[in-house]
Design a protein around this motif. Structure first.
Motif, PDB file in Angstrom:
ATOM      1  N   PHE A   4       0.854  -1.182   0.000  1.00  0.00           N
ATOM      2  CA  PHE A   4       0.000   0.000   0.000  1.00  0.00           C
ATOM      3  C   PHE A   4       0.889   1.230   0.000  1.00  0.00           C
ATOM      4  CE2 PHE A   4      -2.317   3.346   2.269  1.00  0.00           C
ATOM      5  CZ  PHE A   4      -3.475   3.398   1.516  1.00  0.00           C
ATOM      6  N   SER A   5       0.601   2.185  -0.851  1.00  0.00           N
ATOM      7  CA  SER A   5       1.401   3.405  -0.956  1.00  0.00           C
ATOM      8  C   SER A   5       0.478   4.602  -1.046  1.00  0.00           C
ATOM      9  CB  SER A   5       2.278   3.319  -2.204  1.00  0.00           C
ATOM     10  OG  SER A   5       2.896   4.543  -2.455  1.00  0.00           O
ATOM     11  N   LYS A   6       0.534   5.474  -0.036  1.00  0.00           N
ATOM     12  CA  LYS A   6      -0.286   6.679  -0.042  1.00  0.00           C
ATOM     13  C   LYS A   6       0.457   7.774   0.707  1.00  0.00           C
ATOM     14  CE  LYS A   6      -4.364   8.538  -0.946  1.00  0.00           C
ATOM     15  NZ  LYS A   6      -4.932   8.550  -2.277  1.00  0.00           N
ATOM     16  N   GLU A  82       6.010   6.666  -5.738  1.00  0.00           N
ATOM     17  CA  GLU A  82       6.570   5.838  -6.801  1.00  0.00           C
ATOM     18  C   GLU A  82       8.044   6.187  -6.986  1.00  0.00           C
ATOM     19  OE1 GLU A  82       5.313   5.837 -11.256  1.00  0.00           O
ATOM     20  OE2 GLU A  82       3.764   4.796 -10.105  1.00  0.00           O
ATOM     21  N   GLN A  83       8.839   5.179  -7.278  1.00  0.00           N
ATOM     22  CA  GLN A  83      10.250   5.402  -7.566  1.00  0.00           C
ATOM     23  C   GLN A  83      10.488   5.111  -9.033  1.00  0.00           C
ATOM     24  OE1 GLN A  83      12.987   2.956  -5.370  1.00  0.00           O
ATOM     25  NE2 GLN A  83      14.757   4.090  -6.092  1.00  0.00           N
ATOM     26  N   VAL A  98      12.339   9.347  -5.961  1.00  0.00           N
ATOM     27  CA  VAL A  98      11.066   8.992  -5.348  1.00  0.00           C
ATOM     28  C   VAL A  98      10.176  10.218  -5.455  1.00  0.00           C
ATOM     29  CG1 VAL A  98       9.910   8.330  -3.203  1.00  0.00           C
ATOM     30  CG2 VAL A  98      12.133   7.341  -3.780  1.00  0.00           C
ATOM     31  N   GLU A  99       8.930  10.038  -5.928  1.00  0.00           N
ATOM     32  CA  GLU A  99       8.029  11.158  -6.107  1.00  0.00           C
ATOM     33  C   GLU A  99       6.596  10.737  -5.821  1.00  0.00           C
ATOM     34  OE1 GLU A  99       9.095  12.316 -10.054  1.00  0.00           O
ATOM     35  OE2 GLU A  99       8.351  10.469 -10.931  1.00  0.00           O
ATOM     36  N   ILE A 100       5.758  11.724  -5.600  1.00  0.00           N
ATOM     37  CA  ILE A 100       4.332  11.476  -5.406  1.00  0.00           C
ATOM     38  C   ILE A 100       3.652  11.618  -6.757  1.00  0.00           C
ATOM     39  CG2 ILE A 100       2.188  12.301  -4.361  1.00  0.00           C
ATOM     40  CD1 ILE A 100       3.854  13.261  -1.984  1.00  0.00           C
ATOM     41  N   ILE A 101       2.920  10.596  -7.158  1.00  0.00           N
ATOM     42  CA  ILE A 101       2.089  10.668  -8.350  1.00  0.00           C
ATOM     43  C   ILE A 101       0.733  11.178  -7.858  1.00  0.00           C
ATOM     44  CG2 ILE A 101       1.097   9.437 -10.299  1.00  0.00           C
ATOM     45  CD1 ILE A 101       4.222   9.530 -10.206  1.00  0.00           C
TER      46      ILE A 101
END
Length: 154
Positions: A4-6, A82-83, A98-101
């Motif tokens: 899970f990625s948020k 996401e990387q 590494v950035e936030i989409i």
């Protein structure tokens, strides 16, 4: 186990958003948000730490962000972390970021602050209502006409 990625961050843009197009024609908006944190250090004094978060907004979201915010504007974004990796053409080294989409965003601040010129909802005069709003009567609904719940769109 499924991962899970948020991420949810609020801060100020460090530079104007940059729109670009991929070779397939997809539009993306790149920007960085500075997030400040204030805390007490081991010595008991107040300290400040700033994190710089890279963000990418695709499609219409990216176009909207690019249109309404600029360097210094306050913005809240949420999305997945996401990387991505690539090979640097000049040095030949492998690089990653590494950035936030961005999946959702909200303009914060306002035209009087540094929040940019984003459209704002009209402010309703509530000076004649109580703190709970129980006395509020909409202007466009006759007082003697019953409200049909089937007409409410949600």
């Amino acid at each position: 186990m499924r991962g899970f990625s948020k991420a949810i961050v609020a801060g100020n843009l460090t530079r104007d958003p940059e729109m670009r197009a991929t070779p397939s024609g997809a539009q993306a908006c790149n920007f960085t948000i500075a997030v400040n944190r204030v805390f007490k250090g081991n010595d008991g004094n107040q300290q400040e730490q700033t994190s710089f978060i890279d963000c990418v907004a695709w499609g219409r979201s990216g176009e909207t962000i690019s249109q309404y915010v600029k360097k210094g504007s306050a913005l809240l974004v949420s999305g997945r972390i996401e990387q991505r990796s690539w090979e640097d053409k000049t040095s030949g080294q492998r690089r990653s970021r590494v950035e936030i989409i961005v999946e959702d965003f909200s303009f914060i601040g306002g035209e009087s602050g540094r929040g940019g010129g984003a459209p704002r909802a009209a402010k309703t005069d509530t000076s004649s209502t109580s703190d709970t709003g129980a006395d509020f009567v909409p202007d466009d609904v006759p007082a003697d006409e019953a409200i049909n719940l089937d007409d409410i769109p949600f």
